[in-house]
Structure formats: C-alpha cells, structure tokens
Scaffold this motif. Sequence first.
Motif, PDB file in Angstrom:
ATOM      1  N   PHE A  83       0.835  -1.196   0.000  1.00 46.78           N
ATOM      2  CA  PHE A  83       0.000   0.000   0.000  1.00 46.78           C
ATOM      3  C   PHE A  83       0.875   1.252   0.000  1.00 46.78           C
ATOM      4  N   ARG A  84       1.927   1.217   0.811  1.00 49.71           N
ATOM      5  CA  ARG A  84       2.835   2.371   0.881  1.00 49.71           C
ATOM      6  C   ARG A  84       3.560   2.574  -0.445  1.00 49.71           C
ATOM      7  N   GLN A  85       3.986   1.465  -1.041  1.00 45.90           N
ATOM      8  CA  GLN A  85       4.653   1.567  -2.345  1.00 45.90           C
ATOM      9  C   GLN A  85       3.764   2.275  -3.356  1.00 45.90           C
ATOM     10  N   LYS A  86       2.469   1.929  -3.301  1.00 46.64           N
ATOM     11  CA  LYS A  86       1.557   2.377  -4.347  1.00 46.64           C
ATOM     12  C   LYS A  86       1.052   3.799  -4.122  1.00 46.64           C
ATOM     13  N   TYR A  87       0.701   4.109  -2.880  1.00 44.12           N
ATOM     14  CA  TYR A  87      -0.074   5.332  -2.670  1.00 44.12           C
ATOM     15  C   TYR A  87       0.600   6.379  -1.802  1.00 44.12           C
ATOM     16  N   LEU A  88       1.615   5.989  -1.010  1.00 43.59           N
ATOM     17  CA  LEU A  88       2.114   6.929  -0.007  1.00 43.59           C
ATOM     18  C   LEU A  88       3.537   7.383  -0.277  1.00 43.59           C
ATOM     19  N   GLY A  89       3.782   8.652   0.059  1.00 47.00           N
ATOM     20  CA  GLY A  89       5.129   9.191   0.063  1.00 47.00           C
ATOM     21  C   GLY A  89       5.370   9.854   1.405  1.00 47.00           C
ATOM     22  N   PHE A  90       6.650   9.950   1.803  1.00 46.32           N
ATOM     23  CA  PHE A  90       6.949  10.529   3.116  1.00 46.32           C
ATOM     24  C   PHE A  90       8.051  11.574   3.018  1.00 46.32           C
ATOM     25  N   VAL A  91       7.845  12.687   3.723  1.00 44.33           N
ATOM     26  CA  VAL A  91       8.907  13.672   3.919  1.00 44.33           C
ATOM     27  C   VAL A  91       9.123  13.769   5.420  1.00 44.33           C
ATOM     28  N   PHE A  92      10.401  13.624   5.841  1.00 45.00           N
ATOM     29  CA  PHE A  92      10.665  13.575   7.278  1.00 45.00           C
ATOM     30  C   PHE A  92      11.356  14.853   7.741  1.00 45.00           C
ATOM     31  N   GLN A  93      11.240  15.101   9.036  1.00 45.19           N
ATOM     32  CA  GLN A  93      11.902  16.270   9.597  1.00 45.19           C
ATOM     33  C   GLN A  93      13.419  16.167   9.447  1.00 45.19           C
ATOM     34  N   SER A  94      13.957  14.962   9.789  1.00 44.85           N
ATOM     35  CA  SER A  94      15.417  14.817   9.733  1.00 44.85           C
ATOM     36  C   SER A  94      15.849  14.205   8.397  1.00 44.85           C
ATOM     37  N   TYR A  95      15.084  14.424   7.393  1.00 47.11           N
ATOM     38  CA  TYR A  95      15.328  14.026   5.990  1.00 47.11           C
ATOM     39  C   TYR A  95      15.364  12.508   5.798  1.00 47.11           C
ATOM     40  N   ASN A  96      16.042  11.802   6.756  1.00 45.93           N
ATOM     41  CA  ASN A  96      16.130  10.338   6.657  1.00 45.93           C
ATOM     42  C   ASN A  96      16.688   9.860   5.328  1.00 45.93           C
ATOM     43  N   LEU A 130      11.703   3.242  -5.452  1.00 47.92           N
ATOM     44  CA  LEU A 130      11.406   2.538  -6.707  1.00 47.92           C
ATOM     45  C   LEU A 130      12.043   1.148  -6.721  1.00 47.92           C
ATOM     46  N   VAL A 131      13.132   0.999  -5.949  1.00 51.63           N
ATOM     47  CA  VAL A 131      13.785  -0.306  -5.830  1.00 51.63           C
ATOM     48  C   VAL A 131      12.791  -1.316  -5.248  1.00 51.63           C
ATOM     49  N   PHE A 132      12.053  -0.865  -4.230  1.00 52.27           N
ATOM     50  CA  PHE A 132      11.090  -1.791  -3.592  1.00 52.27           C
ATOM     51  C   PHE A 132       9.934  -2.117  -4.517  1.00 52.27           C
ATOM     52  N   LYS A 133       9.682  -1.223  -5.473  1.00 51.30           N
ATOM     53  CA  LYS A 133       8.594  -1.476  -6.424  1.00 51.30           C
ATOM     54  C   LYS A 133       9.051  -2.340  -7.586  1.00 51.30           C
ATOM     55  N   ARG A 134      10.297  -2.805  -7.529  1.00 52.71           N
ATOM     56  CA  ARG A 134      10.860  -3.677  -8.558  1.00 52.71           C
ATOM     57  C   ARG A 134      10.868  -3.015  -9.937  1.00 52.71           C
ATOM     58  N   CYS A 137       9.273  -1.162   1.808  1.00 57.08           N
ATOM     59  CA  CYS A 137      10.045  -2.383   1.631  1.00 57.08           C
ATOM     60  C   CYS A 137       9.333  -3.536   2.334  1.00 57.08           C
ATOM     61  N   TYR A 138       9.255  -4.663   1.633  1.00 55.94           N
ATOM     62  CA  TYR A 138       8.627  -5.829   2.251  1.00 55.94           C
ATOM     63  C   TYR A 138       9.529  -6.389   3.345  1.00 55.94           C
ATOM     64  N   ILE A 139       8.889  -6.941   4.379  1.00 53.83           N
ATOM     65  CA  ILE A 139       9.631  -7.595   5.460  1.00 53.83           C
ATOM     66  C   ILE A 139      10.525  -8.690   4.912  1.00 53.83           C
ATOM     67  N   LYS A 140       9.962  -9.401   3.937  1.00 53.17           N
ATOM     68  CA  LYS A 140      10.689 -10.517   3.332  1.00 53.17           C
ATOM     69  C   LYS A 140      12.011 -10.034   2.737  1.00 53.17           C
ATOM     70  N   ASP A 141      11.954  -8.854   2.110  1.00 57.13           N
ATOM     71  CA  ASP A 141      13.165  -8.324   1.486  1.00 57.13           C
ATOM     72  C   ASP A 141      14.198  -7.913   2.521  1.00 57.13           C
ATOM     73  N   ILE A 142      13.721  -7.371   3.640  1.00 51.77           N
ATOM     74  CA  ILE A 142      14.654  -6.991   4.714  1.00 51.77           C
ATOM     75  C   ILE A 142      15.365  -8.240   5.225  1.00 51.77           C
ATOM     76  N   LYS A 143      14.571  -9.288   5.413  1.00 49.89           N
ATOM     77  CA  LYS A 143      15.137 -10.545   5.893  1.00 49.89           C
ATOM     78  C   LYS A 143      16.161 -11.075   4.895  1.00 49.89           C
ATOM     79  N   LYS A 144      15.760 -11.044   3.624  1.00 50.28           N
ATOM     80  CA  LYS A 144      16.662 -11.547   2.584  1.00 50.28           C
ATOM     81  C   LYS A 144      17.961 -10.763   2.572  1.00 50.28           C
ATOM     82  N   LEU A 145      17.840  -9.452   2.740  1.00 51.70           N
ATOM     83  CA  LEU A 145      19.017  -8.589   2.686  1.00 51.70           C
ATOM     84  C   LEU A 145      20.024  -8.993   3.766  1.00 51.70           C
TER      85      LEU A 145
END
Lengths: 274, 442
Positions: A96-109, A124-128, B339-347
């Motif tokens: 759900f986060r990959q698809k719909y959400l973005g985050f801006v943090f105070q400490s940039y992260n 985008l890496v997590f979205k393959r 990031c999927y939990i599975k990917d964290i584990k894999k990493l």
Amino acid sequence: MEETEPKDTNTKEEAPIIEIKNVKKIYRMGNERIPAVDDVSFAIKKGEFCCLLGTSGSGKSTLLNLMAGIEKASGGQILIKGKNIRKMNEKQLAKFRQKYLGFVFQSYNLLNSMTALENVEFPLVFKRIPARRRKRMAREMLVKVGLGSRMNHRPKQMSGGQQQRVGIARAFVAKPEIVFADEPTGNLDTRTTMEVMDLIKQVAKDNAQTIVMVTHDPRLAKFADKIIHILDGKIQSIETISHTMTEDTEEETTEKSEAEREENEEDEKENEKE
Amino acid sequence: MRISDLIKMGLRNLGRRKARTALTVVGVVIGTISIMLMVAIGQGINYNFEKQIMENGSMTIIRIYTYAWGENENGEYQEYQQVLNEELIAQLREIKHVKAVSPVMEKYIELYSGKYMTGISLKIMDCATFADFGFPALEYGTYPTPEQNETIVFGYEALNEFYYNNGRTYQTKTVDLAKDRVNFTFRDYDTTDVKKQFRYVVKDYAKIAACDQWEYGWYCYVDYEFYKELYTRYANTLKPADKKKAMESLERYDTIQINVDNMKHVTEVQEAIEELGYRTESDMQYIQPMLDTSDMLQKVFLAIGAVAFVVAAINIANTMIMSIYERTKEIGIMKVLGCYIKDIKKLFLFEAGIIGCIGGMVGVGLSYVAAYLLNEYGGAFLGSLMTIAGGEADTGAAYCIIPFWLPFAAILVAISVGILSGYLPARRATKISAIEAMKNEG
C-alpha cells in the motif's frame, strides 16, 4: 477490499481520499492509560493540502503515524482510498505504501551511504522497477526540485535545504497520491523553510497530490487548504482556507491530474507484469 | 526488490564497515582452514593406513585352526581342538559375503636335485580357490586347475639355496627347473627299509614371480586333491601302523582359510562362523582396534575444526546484530518507503551469507597453501599423529590430502553457517518498527 476498488474509482470525485472515524490511540504506561489520540474524526479530499497543527505532545505526529499505518490505532476506522488500513497485515501495508504513499521527514532520513540519485531511486527499488527506468525517473525528479547538478553528491555534502529537496524528490518520485510530511522544515532556517514549502506545494499541485503535513508552526499552516488544530489528542477546530485561486486554474489542475492518474495506472500495470 | 538490487545493496552495506566485515570474514577463514585441514589430515591418515593394509594384503582372510586358543565360559583361556572337515567347508561356503573357502595343510618336504637337497614347506590348498585368494603372477608355468591339478607351484625363493654337504665341503646352488630334475619326499614317518622309499619326480611345475608378499617366497603350493593322491602313495610305503595314521590324517584339515568379499564384512563373517561353534582368527581382528582409533582421531579432528566454525558463526551473528543496531533507523525508513519484510530478511541473510562465502573461498585458498606447507615441512609433527593412529609414517608421504569435494563442501558449509547465524539477527531486523524512521534524533 479488492471489491471496493471499482466503486472507488467511480466515486473518487466525491469520496474523501482519507477518512478518519473515531480514531483512538491509547498508550499503556504500566497501569496508566495515556490517550494520545482521542476520538478523532475528519476527512481529507483528494488534492487537498491538509495541515495538522498543534504543540509538541498534542498527538499530531501520532495521528500522522496512524494514518500511514506506521502505528496501529486502538480503535476507530482509518480509510484511505476506501481501504481500512487497520485491517492490513505488514505485507499489504508495504504494498500500500509503495503504491499510494510518500513521506517527507523532519530529519530528511536520507541514507548517507547513497548519492542523492540513489536515495531518490530507493522507493522505486522496492517497487521492482528496472534500474534504467528508475534512474530516469529519479533524475527527472531531482531536476524538478532544482538539484540537477547535485545528483551524485552524498547527503553529507549537501546543505539542510538541499537534503530536504532530495527528501521531497524521494517522496514524490513514485507519484504517490498521498504524501505525508512530518515537520518537513523543522530543521531548516526561515528562508529555506519557505523555499521548501513552496516546492512541496508546487510539486503536489502539479500532480494533484494530497498532502498531509504535521507542524507546530502556525506560519506554515498558511500554505494549507485545511488546518486541523489539535490539542491533547483532540480536534479543537478545523478551518478551511480559501486561497486566491481562480476557478480556471483549479479546473486546469484537475484535468491534468486525470491525465497523470491514467499514466500512473499504466505504470502500475507495467510494474505488475514485471 | 530485485535480486540484483538486493546483491548491490548487501555488498554496499558490507563495504560500509570494511574493517568489521574483514574481521568477521577472517573468523570464517580460520574456521574454514581448520575444518579443511582437519579433514585433510584425517584423509591423509586414512590413505596411509589403507596403503599399509594393501601392502600387507590378506586383510580379508579368516582362518580356522584345529588347535585354537580362546576364552571359555569362566573367562579362562584354554586350548580348543576343532574338527575341520569337508562338511564344515560346505557349511562355510553358505555364509553370506564368503568368497572362497579352502582347506589348508602344511607339510615339510625334502626336495632333491641330483646331489643337492633342501627342506621346505608345502602348502596344500584347493586349487580352484587360488585366484580368489589373490595368488600373485607366475614367472613361468600355469597354476593347477581341478582338471589339470598335478602342477607343483614353487615360491619365488623356493629354488634357491639347494645345498650339498658331505662333511668336508658345503655347496649351494640355485636349481633351474628347465635343466634340473627335481623330486621330493615327505618326512612324517620313519621309512622302512623293506619297501622302496617314496619319491615323486616333479613333472608339471610353475614358479611364482618375485613379489613383496613373503608367504609366496619360501613355500611350494599344491592342489589338495593331487596331494591326497601323493600322500596315499607315500602312505603305502609305510609300516601298517603308520599307514593307518597317515590315511586318517587326510580326513582332517589343519586349517581352513576363508576369503571374504570385502574388508568391511570380515567381522560379520567371523561372528557367523563363531555361531557355528568355531574359533576363528583374522588379521582384521588386530587391525580393527587401529581402524577404530583412526576413526576416533578423525572425529576429534573434525570436532576441533567445528569448534573454530562455531566461533566464526557466533562472530557472524554478533556482526549482524551490531549492524542491525546501527541500521535500526535505516530499516525503519525502508519499511516506511514500502520495503517488504521478506526483502529486509533476505538482505540480512544475504549479507551474512556473503561473509560466509568470502570467508569460505579465502579459507579454501589458504588451506591449499597450508596443506602444501604441512606436507613439505610438517612431517615430524604429523608423522607422530600417524603413529598414534596405528600407522607408520614414512617420510615423503602425503599427510594432508584434500579430496576434490572438500573445497566445495567447505564453501557450502561456510555459506550455510553464515546464513544460519544470520537468521536470528535477520528476524530481529524484520521486527524493527517503521516508527524508528519517525524518530528525530538526528
């Protein structure tokens, strides 16, 4: 949850993108129960810039975390795009986060081991998404936030304002429908703060994205369409600000957002195929 | 995440803490070297041991003697007299894993060639089993067969040192069967003057080619059936009382010799024979405790190697836990970014696996160097280990033998150890909450 999707797309103009109903968050400290968010209800429309304004400890950040599914609510309903995120498991939340959400943090992260470009690529890496397309998207986004010349710098080599621009680029690169911003200018000086706020507002407007921002600074609240005042975990008041925005431009943006949305959906389909 | 991204990220993470990664890898390297060398030394012991057994030969042979020593029910040693006859041979042939059974007799004979003579032992066996008992190659002639059983087989030393002694001179000579006629007689009983003395002139003969098995040196071999014929003829030349005894002796064997198909089955066959009520002997009996010692020594070696690996595993786990503490925020950010939990584990499993893999590969490389050095210069130390294991260490022998499968196995073990020890830390990483990303302490 899948069933509600077609209905959702049909009625998207009317239905709020975020709907909070009687949400509670109670922390237990030993035997003591501390309500951080106490029976809060409100709705945010698509494309709205909503500001949660409150002093430190008012529960505004907790509320943001609840909306993003980072913390689990103790009670009530949180509907985002008509989906109850309280019922999602970790995997569904991640998707759900990959698809719909973005985050801006105070400490940039930002990740210090990565360059600006790689940081923007990260979601985008997590979205393959394949590396080439990913790089192109990230580059475009960095140009948009005015960091076209600093793509290969590492966060430590950049100023706070520049780092937060990278953070903004990262939040918006996947074109999420909702971007959460937790005190995005908390670590910045006044001049940079205004620059960053303008940037967020402008990028969001271009894509008709919904912004939910948490801040304690009333001056920043002026950027918002809707200000929700929070005190001691309760909503004090909700004020809607009508900006001096002509009807024409608003329509324009809506049309543009339609086009963007379609493009987005195509992207998603492609992703799923991959 | 795509595999390629996972690999890139994992390597990048390891690269961020080069010193720590390197130290952890060194732990695995030491573990790999120790386990590889220990196995290699074990293999070396085994190899040398087997080589010695090969040289000794006859490890698969069991013997049953007419007169056997053994413990009785009261735990006292006493001599047993066992009846060894054809019936028993038939029974023995039925036992599983038995390849060949032959009666064995040994008779003292006197060989004559002209005025020269010599005394030698004649070994009498069933010629059909010669091949099964692994008789060596012949210098000339052919081994007797049940159809053609009149051949006398001379040991490779048997024709040397025929002597002539008339009181004044002592001469020796090596008989050449192609030129010299040879005859022999038995000397079990006093011969009477009445009848003509028994003499058998050797017609068919063969000679064993020189080899390193002593039992084929100062001996002559003959088929059992043919021996019966000869001995009957000999008995006929004796006094009636002696003749009766001589004929009776043909019905009992001194010894029965059994060949087992495989060294591993010797003990099993021995037990089966003992169930029939006979006492047996084999070289294996004496070797078995040595084999057991060598086996135990190898296990000890393996255990020593394993200890080094356990330490390496703890080291990896520690590194991964440290890494997770450091990267708590990063993991939180990854979660918030979807990031999927599975990917964290894999990493994390990948990172741990890579530490194991690199350590394994470097360890394998260094093991070859170490094995070479040990073989070259470590003789004195390792030689003493070999003697503990019951073998004799001869200089120039290979003490460390790395079989072709060992490097692969070692790397595989190193990777598995890495992944296994990374498993709990990886699970811990997945439990880190996304809230960590929202904390604002820098």
